[in-house]
Write a protein that holds these residues in place. Structure first.
Motif, PDB file in Angstrom:
ATOM      1  N   ILE A  16     -30.825 -35.350  27.793  1.00 11.95           N
ATOM      2  CA  ILE A  16     -30.574 -34.441  26.673  1.00 11.95           C
ATOM      3  C   ILE A  16     -31.835 -34.287  25.825  1.00 11.95           C
ATOM      4  O   ILE A  16     -32.217 -33.175  25.461  1.00 11.95           O
ATOM      5  N   TYR A  17     -32.519 -35.404  25.557  1.00  6.59           N
ATOM      6  CA  TYR A  17     -33.820 -35.295  24.877  1.00  6.59           C
ATOM      7  C   TYR A  17     -34.726 -34.347  25.658  1.00  6.59           C
ATOM      8  O   TYR A  17     -35.428 -33.514  25.093  1.00  6.59           O
ATOM      9  N   GLY A  18     -34.689 -34.530  26.983  1.00  8.47           N
ATOM     10  CA  GLY A  18     -35.545 -33.720  27.845  1.00  8.47           C
ATOM     11  C   GLY A  18     -35.214 -32.239  27.721  1.00  8.47           C
ATOM     12  O   GLY A  18     -36.102 -31.404  27.621  1.00  8.47           O
ATOM     13  N   LEU A  19     -33.911 -31.932  27.701  1.00 10.73           N
ATOM     14  CA  LEU A  19     -33.482 -30.530  27.603  1.00 10.73           C
ATOM     15  C   LEU A  19     -33.946 -29.921  26.278  1.00 10.73           C
ATOM     16  O   LEU A  19     -34.429 -28.779  26.233  1.00 10.73           O
ATOM     17  N   ILE A  20     -33.810 -30.697  25.203  1.00  5.68           N
ATOM     18  CA  ILE A  20     -34.260 -30.215  23.890  1.00  5.68           C
ATOM     19  C   ILE A  20     -35.771 -30.029  23.901  1.00  5.68           C
ATOM     20  O   ILE A  20     -36.296 -29.018  23.425  1.00  5.68           O
ATOM     21  N   ALA A  21     -36.460 -31.000  24.521  1.00  2.00           N
ATOM     22  CA  ALA A  21     -37.918 -30.918  24.598  1.00  2.00           C
ATOM     23  C   ALA A  21     -38.368 -29.735  25.447  1.00  2.00           C
ATOM     24  O   ALA A  21     -39.384 -29.111  25.177  1.00  2.00           O
ATOM     25  N   MET A  22     -37.581 -29.403  26.486  1.00  2.00           N
ATOM     26  CA  MET A  22     -37.920 -28.254  27.333  1.00  2.00           C
ATOM     27  C   MET A  22     -37.984 -26.973  26.525  1.00  2.00           C
ATOM     28  O   MET A  22     -38.860 -26.138  26.723  1.00  2.00           O
ATOM     29  N   GLY A  23     -37.048 -26.824  25.606  1.00  2.00           N
ATOM     30  CA  GLY A  23     -37.063 -25.642  24.751  1.00  2.00           C
ATOM     31  C   GLY A  23     -38.324 -25.583  23.907  1.00  2.00           C
ATOM     32  O   GLY A  23     -38.953 -24.537  23.770  1.00  2.00           O
ATOM     33  N   LEU A  24     -38.683 -26.746  23.381  1.00  2.00           N
ATOM     34  CA  LEU A  24     -39.880 -26.830  22.535  1.00  2.00           C
ATOM     35  C   LEU A  24     -41.134 -26.527  23.350  1.00  2.00           C
ATOM     36  O   LEU A  24     -42.016 -25.768  22.934  1.00  2.00           O
ATOM     37  N   THR A  25     -41.180 -27.100  24.551  1.00  2.00           N
ATOM     38  CA  THR A  25     -42.362 -26.960  25.395  1.00  2.00           C
ATOM     39  C   THR A  25     -42.456 -25.545  25.953  1.00  2.00           C
ATOM     40  O   THR A  25     -43.548 -25.016  26.177  1.00  2.00           O
ATOM     41  N   LEU A  26     -41.306 -24.902  26.147  1.00  2.00           N
ATOM     42  CA  LEU A  26     -41.297 -23.518  26.644  1.00  2.00           C
ATOM     43  C   LEU A  26     -41.929 -22.593  25.611  1.00  2.00           C
ATOM     44  O   LEU A  26     -42.743 -21.730  25.927  1.00  2.00           O
ATOM     45  N   ILE A  27     -41.559 -22.781  24.350  1.00  2.00           N
ATOM     46  CA  ILE A  27     -42.130 -21.967  23.280  1.00  2.00           C
ATOM     47  C   ILE A  27     -43.616 -22.269  23.136  1.00  2.00           C
ATOM     48  O   ILE A  27     -44.448 -21.369  23.063  1.00  2.00           O
ATOM     49  N   PHE A  28     -43.959 -23.560  23.155  1.00  2.00           N
ATOM     50  CA  PHE A  28     -45.369 -23.900  23.011  1.00  2.00           C
ATOM     51  C   PHE A  28     -46.178 -23.365  24.184  1.00  2.00           C
ATOM     52  O   PHE A  28     -47.232 -22.756  24.006  1.00  2.00           O
ATOM     53  N   GLY A  29     -45.657 -23.577  25.392  1.00  2.00           N
ATOM     54  CA  GLY A  29     -46.382 -23.165  26.587  1.00  2.00           C
ATOM     55  C   GLY A  29     -46.583 -21.664  26.669  1.00  2.00           C
ATOM     56  O   GLY A  29     -47.580 -21.193  27.198  1.00  2.00           O
ATOM     57  N   THR A  30     -45.639 -20.888  26.148  1.00  2.00           N
ATOM     58  CA  THR A  30     -45.751 -19.438  26.233  1.00  2.00           C
ATOM     59  C   THR A  30     -46.510 -18.861  25.043  1.00  2.00           C
ATOM     60  O   THR A  30     -47.359 -18.001  25.194  1.00  2.00           O
TER      61      THR A  30
END
Lengths: 292, 238
Positions: A16-30
């Motif tokens: 779940i931490y990972g899923l939340i982090a994925m959202g954060l990293t998706l925004i940062f990465g894009t």
């Protein structure tokens, strides 16, 4: 004493931490934007889901058909109406700080609105399966955590396929790698940003719903997860989706397994210790690539 | 109404307060290879970036088939068929060769031609086919330039603008790239070539503009400019 339940619990919380982090990293990465309102948006998803559940009693997992699209629209509009004007105004600055302040301010607004409407109470959705326990041999597993692990891993895999195999996913990655060149390919980067933001928030909807049957909801619930997500994103590698999942699971496992042997405050120290060691050995994070 | 494919009329442009281009006038005819040459800092890349919508036009206009396009954002200019191969290739480094080509056919109106264009490009540049699944950042300089051109061809360019395609390549590869440009032109694509390699640019093109300090210093048929005493002295080292 068997370690099995804590491994599953840790992996579940970590995913779940990972899923939340994925959202954060998706925004940062894009977009190269750090969204400080990420935790507040998770809180919003949880509170709205809780409220609908409290009135209707629908299985929280089914609420994804309402909360998922709503969160996507919220993310899309946040980029289009809040962030885009600031990004445009700062497009020629080397060190844009306005967007950071904007997202931080937005999180304060969201949290206080929630406080006003929902109150500061901690509430939990006591669903029919909240206290269900599966027994395997001599170890027992909590049902909502096991479901959470399965759903989270499934959604992570879907996101991976979306990014790697579909047309919009490819556009998102291209924009993240070089937005100016992506524009030369006819890609509208501002709209791509909005899609990334929307997906990021939809992932928060999934995370929020998975947490709902076993985690307390309150206007301040986002803070804990946001801090964890930041650690996970840097640990896994900025912009890396698989890194976010692996990083999340590592943090989740340390948290629960260590909790069996030491006090909670020492556990936190251990998390940061692992974090520092990884950064010391590999500064770009576990799955990090050099950006720019 | 002009008959030129692309016409640039009295264009001024630059970076913020730094004005680089002053009153540029030039046109591109359908089917030709037009070259724009000049020394480092003459404003060649600024001209490219202005046409492709990455820099704002502060005065003047850019006409495609007589229609102004200078107010459009970069992604809409690409959709009009004005396609730039940027200086330094600018591939998507963490994507495979194949994905880089697919990204070239992102726009809806070129998506239908994706398979046809892929076949054409892999036929034209078999080296790319061999490296299909390799990450773009693992290619050699020459291969990267081929891929950047291939990616642009996926966009069905009405006009293909190449910014310093020979930059950083060995003399042998420079020849290969210029041969490729000739082939693309012969297949019917209009080419606007910006080069520091003045000799090659003059040889390959029908007409040439010489940029100096952000203004058009000379213009004319390439065959005449190549014998011009000033050009010989300033650019060809003769």
């Amino acid at each position: 004493m068997s370690l099995m339940p804590s491994i599953i619990n840790g992996a579940s919380m970590g995913a779940i931490y990972g899923l939340i982090a994925m959202g954060l990293t998706l925004i940062f990465g894009t977009m190269r934007v750090t969204n400080f309102a990420h935790g507040a948006m998770l809180m919003l998803a949880m509170i709205s889901a809780y409220s609908i559940w409290a009135v209707t009693g629908i299985n929280p997992y089914l609420l994804i058909i309402i909360i998922g699209p709503l969160m996507f629209v919220l993310g899309y509009c946040t980029q289009m109406f809040l962030i885009r004007p600031v990004l445009r105004a700062e497009s020629d600055k080397n060190d844009p700080i306005g967007v950071l302040l904007l997202t931080a301010g937005f999180s304060i607004v969201l949290e206080n609105l929630a406080l006003m409407i929902f109150g500061a109470d901690y509430r939990m959705a006591q669903t029919s399966f909240s206290n269900t326990v599966f027994t395997f041999g001599n170890s027992s597993l909590s049902a909502p955590r096991l479901f959470g692990l399965i759903i989270t891993l499934g959604v992570s895999a879907l996101l991976w396929v979306f990014l790697q195999r579909t047309e919009p996913g490819r556009q998102l990655r291209a924009t993240g790698q070089d937005r100016n060149t992506a524009a030369l390919m006819g890609i509208n980067s501002e709209q791509t940003f909005a899609v990334a933001f929307g997906i990021s928030c939809a992932l928060l909807a999934v995370a929020g719903l998975v947490l709902l049957p076993f985690y307390y909801v309150s206007p301040s619930v986002g803070g804990v997860f946001q801090t964890r997500a930041f650690i996970v994103v840097v640990l896994g590698g900025l912009g890396s989706v698989p890194g976010a999942l692996v990083g999340g699971i590592i943090i989740g496992l340390i948290e629960t397994i260590a909790a069996q042997f030491m006090t909670a405050s020492v556990t936190s120290v251990l998390i940061y210790l692992v974090f520092l060691i990884v950064l010391f050995v590999k500064p770009s994070g576990l799955f990090g690539t050099k950006l720019d | 109404m002009s008959n030129h494919l692309l016409e640039i009329k009295g264009v001024h442009s630059g970076y913020g307060d730094v004005k680089v281009l002053h009153d540029i006038n030039l046109y591109v005819e359908e089917g030709e290879i037009l070259s724009v040459v000049g020394a480092n800092g003459a404003g060649k890349t600024t001209l490219m970036r202005t046409i492709s919508g990455q820099l704002p036009v502060t005065a003047g206009e850019i006409l495609l088939h007589g229609t102004p396009v200078q107010h459009l954002p970069a992604h809409k200019i690409a959709a009009e068929g004005i396609i730039q191969v940027p200086e330094g290739r600018r591939l998507f480094p963490y994507m495979t060769v194949h994905e880089n080509l697919l990204i070239g056919s992102t726009m809806k109106h070129v998506r239908a031609d994706r398979q046809k264009n892929l076949e054409y490009i892999y036929n034209l540049l078999p080296r790319l086919k061999e490296r299909e699944t390799q990450m773009a950042n693992t290619l050699s300089g020459g291969e990267q330039q081929m891929l950047a051109i291939g990616r642009a061809l996926m966009e069905n360019p009405k006009i293909l603008m190449l910014d310093e395609p020979s930059l950083g390549l060995s003399p042998l590869l420079v020849g290969t790239v210029f041969d490729l440009i000739k082939t693309i032109s012969a297949a019917g694509t209009t080419v606007l070539l910006v080069e520091q390699n003045v000799k090659q640019a003059l040889k390959i093109s029908q007409r040439t503009y010489v940029l100096e300090n952000g203004v058009v210093a000379m213009e004319g048929p390439s065959s005449e400019l190549i014998d011009d005493p000033y050009v010989k002295k300033a650019f060809l080292g003769l």
